[in-house]
Scaffold this active site. Structure first.
Site, PDB file in Angstrom:
ATOM      1  N   HIS A 291      -3.370   7.504   3.172  1.00  0.00           N
ATOM      2  CA  HIS A 291      -3.754   6.205   2.602  1.00  0.00           C
ATOM      3  C   HIS A 291      -5.152   5.876   3.106  1.00  0.00           C
ATOM      4  O   HIS A 291      -5.491   6.134   4.263  1.00  0.00           O
ATOM      5  CB  HIS A 291      -2.755   5.140   3.063  1.00  0.00           C
ATOM      6  CG  HIS A 291      -3.149   3.755   2.664  1.00  0.00           C
ATOM      7  ND1 HIS A 291      -3.587   3.446   1.400  1.00  0.00           N
ATOM      8  CD2 HIS A 291      -3.181   2.587   3.371  1.00  0.00           C
ATOM      9  CE1 HIS A 291      -3.872   2.152   1.338  1.00  0.00           C
ATOM     10  NE2 HIS A 291      -3.637   1.611   2.530  1.00  0.00           N
TER      11      HIS A 291
ATOM     12  N   CYS B  82       0.817  -1.236   0.000  1.00  0.00           N
ATOM     13  CA  CYS B  82       0.000   0.000   0.000  1.00  0.00           C
ATOM     14  C   CYS B  82       0.841   1.273   0.000  1.00  0.00           C
ATOM     15  O   CYS B  82       0.324   2.346  -0.283  1.00  0.00           O
ATOM     16  CB  CYS B  82      -0.940   0.012   1.196  1.00  0.00           C
ATOM     17  SG  CYS B  82      -2.117  -1.332   1.143  1.00  0.00           S
TER      18      CYS B  82
ATOM     19  N   ASN C 149     -10.141   0.270   0.088  1.00  0.00           N
ATOM     20  CA  ASN C 149      -8.679   0.337   0.130  1.00  0.00           C
ATOM     21  C   ASN C 149      -8.133  -0.101  -1.236  1.00  0.00           C
ATOM     22  O   ASN C 149      -8.164  -1.278  -1.568  1.00  0.00           O
ATOM     23  CB  ASN C 149      -8.174  -0.574   1.249  1.00  0.00           C
ATOM     24  CG  ASN C 149      -6.665  -0.554   1.390  1.00  0.00           C
ATOM     25  OD1 ASN C 149      -5.961  -0.004   0.542  1.00  0.00           O
ATOM     26  ND2 ASN C 149      -6.167  -1.168   2.444  1.00  0.00           N
TER      27      ASN C 149
HETATM   28  O1  UT7 Z   1      -3.778  -0.989   3.663  1.00  0.00           O
HETATM   29  C1  UT7 Z   1      -2.920  -1.813   4.365  1.00  0.00           C
HETATM   30  C2  UT7 Z   1      -3.108  -1.695   5.787  1.00  0.00           C
HETATM   31  N1  UT7 Z   1      -4.340  -2.304   6.197  1.00  0.00           N
HETATM   32  C3  UT7 Z   1      -4.985  -1.767   7.210  1.00  0.00           C
HETATM   33  O2  UT7 Z   1      -4.555  -0.739   7.684  1.00  0.00           O
HETATM   34  C4  UT7 Z   1      -6.163  -2.473   7.781  1.00  0.00           C
HETATM   35  C5  UT7 Z   1      -6.109  -2.369   9.282  1.00  0.00           C
HETATM   36  N2  UT7 Z   1      -7.155  -3.084   9.992  1.00  0.00           N
HETATM   37  C6  UT7 Z   1      -8.439  -2.688   9.980  1.00  0.00           C
HETATM   38  O3  UT7 Z   1      -8.821  -1.783   9.260  1.00  0.00           O
HETATM   39  C7  UT7 Z   1      -9.397  -3.358  10.951  1.00  0.00           C
HETATM   40  O4  UT7 Z   1      -8.660  -4.143  11.835  1.00  0.00           O
HETATM   41  C8  UT7 Z   1     -10.470  -4.232  10.239  1.00  0.00           C
HETATM   42  C9  UT7 Z   1     -11.486  -3.353   9.571  1.00  0.00           C
HETATM   43  C10 UT7 Z   1      -9.818  -5.161   9.248  1.00  0.00           C
HETATM   44  C11 UT7 Z   1     -11.202  -5.083  11.287  1.00  0.00           C
HETATM   45  O5  UT7 Z   1     -11.791  -4.243  12.279  1.00  0.00           O
HETATM   46  P1  UT7 Z   1     -11.568  -4.541  13.832  1.00  0.00           P
HETATM   47  O6  UT7 Z   1     -12.364  -3.543  14.570  1.00  0.00           O
HETATM   48  O7  UT7 Z   1     -10.080  -4.563  14.085  1.00  0.00           O
HETATM   49  O8  UT7 Z   1     -12.214  -5.961  14.017  1.00  0.00           O
HETATM   50  P2  UT7 Z   1     -11.563  -7.346  14.448  1.00  0.00           P
HETATM   51  O9  UT7 Z   1     -10.641  -7.868  13.399  1.00  0.00           O
HETATM   52  O10 UT7 Z   1     -11.001  -7.241  15.837  1.00  0.00           O
HETATM   53  O11 UT7 Z   1     -12.841  -8.280  14.497  1.00  0.00           O
HETATM   54  C12 UT7 Z   1     -13.943  -8.015  15.382  1.00  0.00           C
HETATM   55  C13 UT7 Z   1     -15.052  -8.997  15.079  1.00  0.00           C
HETATM   56  C14 UT7 Z   1     -14.583 -10.440  15.014  1.00  0.00           C
HETATM   57  O12 UT7 Z   1     -15.581 -11.246  15.585  1.00  0.00           O
HETATM   58  P3  UT7 Z   1     -15.463 -11.772  17.107  1.00  0.00           P
HETATM   59  O13 UT7 Z   1     -14.200 -12.574  17.125  1.00  0.00           O
HETATM   60  O14 UT7 Z   1     -15.366 -10.529  17.947  1.00  0.00           O
HETATM   61  O15 UT7 Z   1     -16.706 -12.547  17.293  1.00  0.00           O
HETATM   62  C15 UT7 Z   1     -14.509 -10.725  13.539  1.00  0.00           C
HETATM   63  O16 UT7 Z   1     -14.680 -12.091  13.233  1.00  0.00           O
HETATM   64  O17 UT7 Z   1     -15.625  -8.719  13.801  1.00  0.00           O
HETATM   65  C16 UT7 Z   1     -15.670  -9.904  13.023  1.00  0.00           C
HETATM   66  N3  UT7 Z   1     -15.573  -9.554  11.612  1.00  0.00           N
HETATM   67  C17 UT7 Z   1     -16.647  -9.223  10.874  1.00  0.00           C
HETATM   68  N4  UT7 Z   1     -17.960  -9.164  11.179  1.00  0.00           N
HETATM   69  C18 UT7 Z   1     -18.801  -8.780  10.200  1.00  0.00           C
HETATM   70  C19 UT7 Z   1     -14.473  -9.451  10.846  1.00  0.00           C
HETATM   71  N5  UT7 Z   1     -14.818  -9.073   9.600  1.00  0.00           N
HETATM   72  C20 UT7 Z   1     -16.156  -8.924   9.597  1.00  0.00           C
HETATM   73  C21 UT7 Z   1     -17.084  -8.548   8.615  1.00  0.00           C
HETATM   74  N6  UT7 Z   1     -18.391  -8.491   8.959  1.00  0.00           N
HETATM   75  N7  UT7 Z   1     -16.725  -8.221   7.356  1.00  0.00           N
END
Ligand code: UT7
Length: 329
Positions: free
Chosen positions: A256, A119, A286
């Site tokens: 970004h 990225c 993204n």
């Molecule tokens: O460009 C390169 C760099 N990339 C980034 O900067 C991305 C950085 N990361 C992020 O933007 C965030 O971490 C995400 C958007 C990917 C995820 O958000 P989060 O608030 O960190 O959520 P999480 O990964 O901690 O997941 C929370 C919950 C999980 O469920 P449990 O374990 O709490 O039951 C996931 O399984 O959300 C669940 N989950 C979803 N639920 C509904 C993960 N993806 C989804 C989804 N829809 N699409």
């Protein structure tokens, strides 16, 4: 003659961008995987993304963005000394997509190459072109960030398929004695490879007969999130400190576009109101290396960013890689 009168800067003479035609909404994805518009919007800020169709390859999107940037700069492709394309999704393993774009533009002979910094690809490409221009080795450069990341997504993985989109942005840089890019800073930390990567490769063993079996983005999102916020805080401080500037000197942040919450954290660090931050993640998702030049072009064309203003560009991505560019537009 004073020292500063001898200085050469790389100045952005024109910008351009291109998005694939097809738009995919959160609702459409929610019909495929266990997710919802509400989850995607509140966790990421994304409402929709563009997905490349047949013929909309990385080089094609980059080429269309380049044509617009060249037109805006009043530059003929024959004037180019250098073509650099930041991408992690090239058309082919080789030749580089930059070479393919060069041919499409009819700009024979000048050097052309891709940069893979995930990225951060556009920031890396911009930095390289800036060094060429500052040193006098090039006078006119085409710098692009272009991706078709959706081609390597696992559409059954809700953790990644809702995040990415396709697109390209481009700038034409010209040598200028007055002003332009003031400084760039690039960083990498290869020890965090497994937090955001695609395990398929040539020399680790490419098995085409497995029909894209392994071609997918793998990410530990919440870990990447924490590293991104920390690295971006440090890199924006570094950009200001190395230029002896206060936060209040900045006119625009062009970040970004991975996650609105990461963008808001960086804006807070800079004490910048969100009205001074270019946000496209809601409509583009993204787009990896495409995201910063796409946001820049949109802000220039809509009249937000004006000549003479001070811009801070930044990015963070797989590798990890991260970096910034501070410039007077
Ligand atoms: O460009 C390169 C760099 N990339 C980034 O900067 C991305 C950085 N990361 C992020 O933007 C965030 O971490 C995400 C958007 C990917 C995820 O958000 P989060 O608030 O960190 O959520 P999480 O990964 O901690 O997941 C929370 C919950 C999980 O469920 P449990 O374990 O709490 O039951 C996931 O399984 O959300 C669940 N989950 C979803 N639920 C509904 C993960 N993806 C989804 C989804 N829809 N699409």
């Amino acid at each position: 003659m004073s020292q500063s009168e001898h200085r050469i800067y790389a100045r952005i003479a024109g910008t351009g961008s291109c998005l694939p035609e097809r738009v995919v909404s959160n609702e459409e994805l929610a019909q495929r995987v266990d997710t919802s518009d509400e989850w995607i919007r509140t966790r990421t800020g994304i409402r929709q993304r563009h997905v490349a169709g047949e013929g909309e390859t990385t080089s094609e999107l980059a080429y269309r963005a380049a044509l617009r940037a060249l037109e805006a700069a009043g530059t003929d492709p024959s004037e180019l000394d250098l073509i650099v394309l930041g991408t992690t999704t090239p058309d082919l393993i080789f030749p580089s997509s930059a070479c393919i774009v060069q041919h499409k533009l009819g700009a024979q002979g000048c050097m052309a190459f891709d940069v893979n910094a995930a990225c951060s690809g556009f920031i890396y490409a911009l930095t390289i072109a800036d060094k060429f221009i500052r040193s006098g080795a090039a006078k006119t450069a085409l710098v692009m960030g272009a991706e078709t990341l959706t081609r390597m997504l696992d559409w059954n993985d809700r953790g990644t398929c809702v995040l990415f989109g396709d697109g390209a942005g481009a700038v034409v840089l010209k040598a200028d004695t007055e002003t332009g890019i003031l400084s760039t800073h690039m960083h990498a930390d290869g020890s965090k490879k497994d937090l955001l990567w695609n395990p398929v490769g040539v020399s680790v063993g490419f098995k085409p007969e497995e029909e894209n079996a392994g071609v997918r983005v793998l990410m530990t999102g919440n870990e990447v999130f924490k590293h991104a916020v920390k690295a971006l805080d440090a890199v924006v401080d570094e950009a200001l400190e190395s230029n002896g500037l206060e936060r209040s000197a900045l006119d625009w942040l062009v970040p970004h576009q991975a996650n609105l919450r990461i963008i808001e954290a960086t804006a807070k660090r800079l004490a910048m109101p969100m009205e001074r931050v270019i946000v496209t993640v809601d409509r583009h998702g993204n787009t990896s290396s495409g995201s910063v030049p796409l946001a820049l072009d949109e802000a220039v064309r809509s009249g937000c960013i004006e000549r003479g203003q001070l811009l801070l560009l930044e990015a963070f991505g797989g590798g990890f890689t991260w970096g910034s560019a501070l410039l007077r537009y």
